[in-house]
Scaffold this active site. Structure first.
Site, short mmCIF file in Angstrom:
data_model
loop_
_atom_site.label_atom_id
_atom_site.label_comp_id
_atom_site.label_asym_id
_atom_site.label_seq_id
_atom_site.Cartn_x
_atom_site.Cartn_y
_atom_site.Cartn_z
N CYS A 76 13.94 30.60 58.86
CA CYS A 76 14.29 29.57 58.11
C CYS A 76 12.91 29.23 57.02
O CYS A 76 13.08 28.13 56.36
CB CYS A 76 14.35 28.40 59.14
SG CYS A 76 12.97 27.87 60.00
N GLN A 77 11.82 29.96 56.93
CA GLN A 77 10.66 29.68 56.33
C GLN A 77 11.23 29.30 54.62
O GLN A 77 10.58 28.80 54.01
CB GLN A 77 9.73 30.87 56.20
CG GLN A 77 8.87 30.80 57.49
CD GLN A 77 9.49 31.41 58.64
OE1 GLN A 77 10.75 31.79 58.43
NE2 GLN A 77 8.94 31.78 59.52
#
Length: 365
Positions: A76-77
């Site tokens: 999810c960065q």
């Protein structure tokens, strides 16, 4: 009947754990993949030896095992608030091999999990469009783990997809089982930090991972005298601003200069509320609200695991830092279990419809 699961970007297996906990062997994990060796060691310790360390973009080009359901959380960065420009991060596109796996495995449904920001991201439109191209309809929602029995406020986006040719009715998001005590509701109130960790010893058991199955992770840091003095000036529910008010001479100069923001930094948890979101560096109070409600120390790994919703019987593998990452990156099993129940309702409904059609065809013949 057991439905076969592939868990991609599995981490320690929080999602799989929730699906297993539905019971009656309703879901059977058959394959898992992650690029972190310690996380896969943990996964295999708890679910069997079918987890592998691999690059999904290379792996998906080979043989993909058959499954009924694909679950997982592509990294999810790219959507994170820490990457506000949302540029130059190829990890945002790892949902593409995820959906490719859905297609190649023959799965009839998928569960994709990501940070809450995904729900307002242009990438969500891309994900839904690609799912539609391979024959899947989707439903999307931002769910709070505390609403499903986890003693932690943690908001995540879930994308549930189903093959429209295989379901008369699609998948639905689960209804909450708990509610904020501030709301007028007949549901039980959110579980609290006290509910989760009050029975553990007040003091950590040393500073290293131990052999005891329950207390082996109940270890702490070895704080400096300065840190210990600082902890004592932060009340329950307090934060760095309380430290500055009560003991400015102990407050880092950079915090004094920064007059706003960061209200969770160097904060204490409340006994009577759920935890804040547990992240990968929960053992560092300077990173968030991770001080024990009344003890003058950060929370331990065991306390963090419980606040995430892992039972003490769940076994972690790896170094202290690796285990912390596994805990902080996990999907709370309580939330995963609620998702699993919702998926099972749709699968069982489909099974009944299929059987009814077959019986009707047999009678007609």
């Amino acid at each position: 009947m057991s439905y076969r699961i592939i868990d991609l970007f599995s981490g320690a297996g929080g999602l799989t754990q929730g699906f297993i906990e539905v019971g009656d062997d309703a879901f059977k994990p058959v394959f898992a993949l992650d690029n972190n060796e310690a996380a896969i060691a943990t996964y295999n310790e708890n679910f069997g030896g079918h987890g592998i360390v691999a690059d999904i973009e290379k792996w998906v080009k080979g043989d993909v095992p058959e499954a009924d359901l694909v679950i997982g959380g592509p990294p999810c960065q790219g959507f994170s608030l820490l990457n506000k420009k949302r540029t130059g991060d190829e990890r945002r596109a790892l949902w593409e091999p995820f959906l490719e796996t859905v297609q190649k495995s023959g799965a009839i449904a998928f569960v994709m999990e990501n940070v809450a920001q995904l729900a307002k991201s242009p990438e969500l439109d891309d994900i839904k469009a690609q799912a539609e191209r391979i024959g899947f309809q989707t439903v999307v929602g931002v769910l709070n783990a505390a609403d499903y029995g986890a003693p932690q406020v943690r908001r995540r986006t879930f994308v549930l997809g189903w093959n429209t040719s295989m379901f008369v009715e699609g998948l639905s998001l689960p209804k909450p089982s708990h509610a904020s005590p501030k709301e007028e509701s007949s549901l039980p109130p959110w579980r609290t930090v006290h509910d989760a960790i009050a029975d553990l010893p007040p003091a950590p058991i040393g500073t290293e991972i131990g052999d005891d199955p329950v207390l082996g992770l109940h270890f702490g840091r070895n704080p400096t005298k300065l840190s210990q003095m600082r902890y004592r000036h932060v009340p329950e529910g307090g934060n760095r601003f309380d430290l500055q008010r009560n003991a400015e001479h102990l407050t880092p100069a950079c915090w004094i200069r920064k007059k706003s923001g960061g209200t969770d930094l160097f904060g204490r948890l409340w006994w009577d509320r759920p935890s804040v979101t547990i992240r990968t560096e929960f053992f560092k109070p300077e990173k968030g609200r991770y001080l024990h409600p009344i003890e003058h120390r950060p929370i331990t790994h065991r306390e963090a695991a419980r606040l995430m919703g892992f039972e003490d019987t769940f076994e972690f593998r790896g170094s202290k830092i690796e285990i912390a990452k596994q805990i902080g990156n996990a999907v709370p099993p309580d939330l995963a279990r609620a998702i699993a129940r919702a998926v099972l309702v749709a699968f069982n409904s489909r099974e009944k419809s299929t059987n009814a059609e077959e019986n009707q065809s047999s009678r007609a013949a």
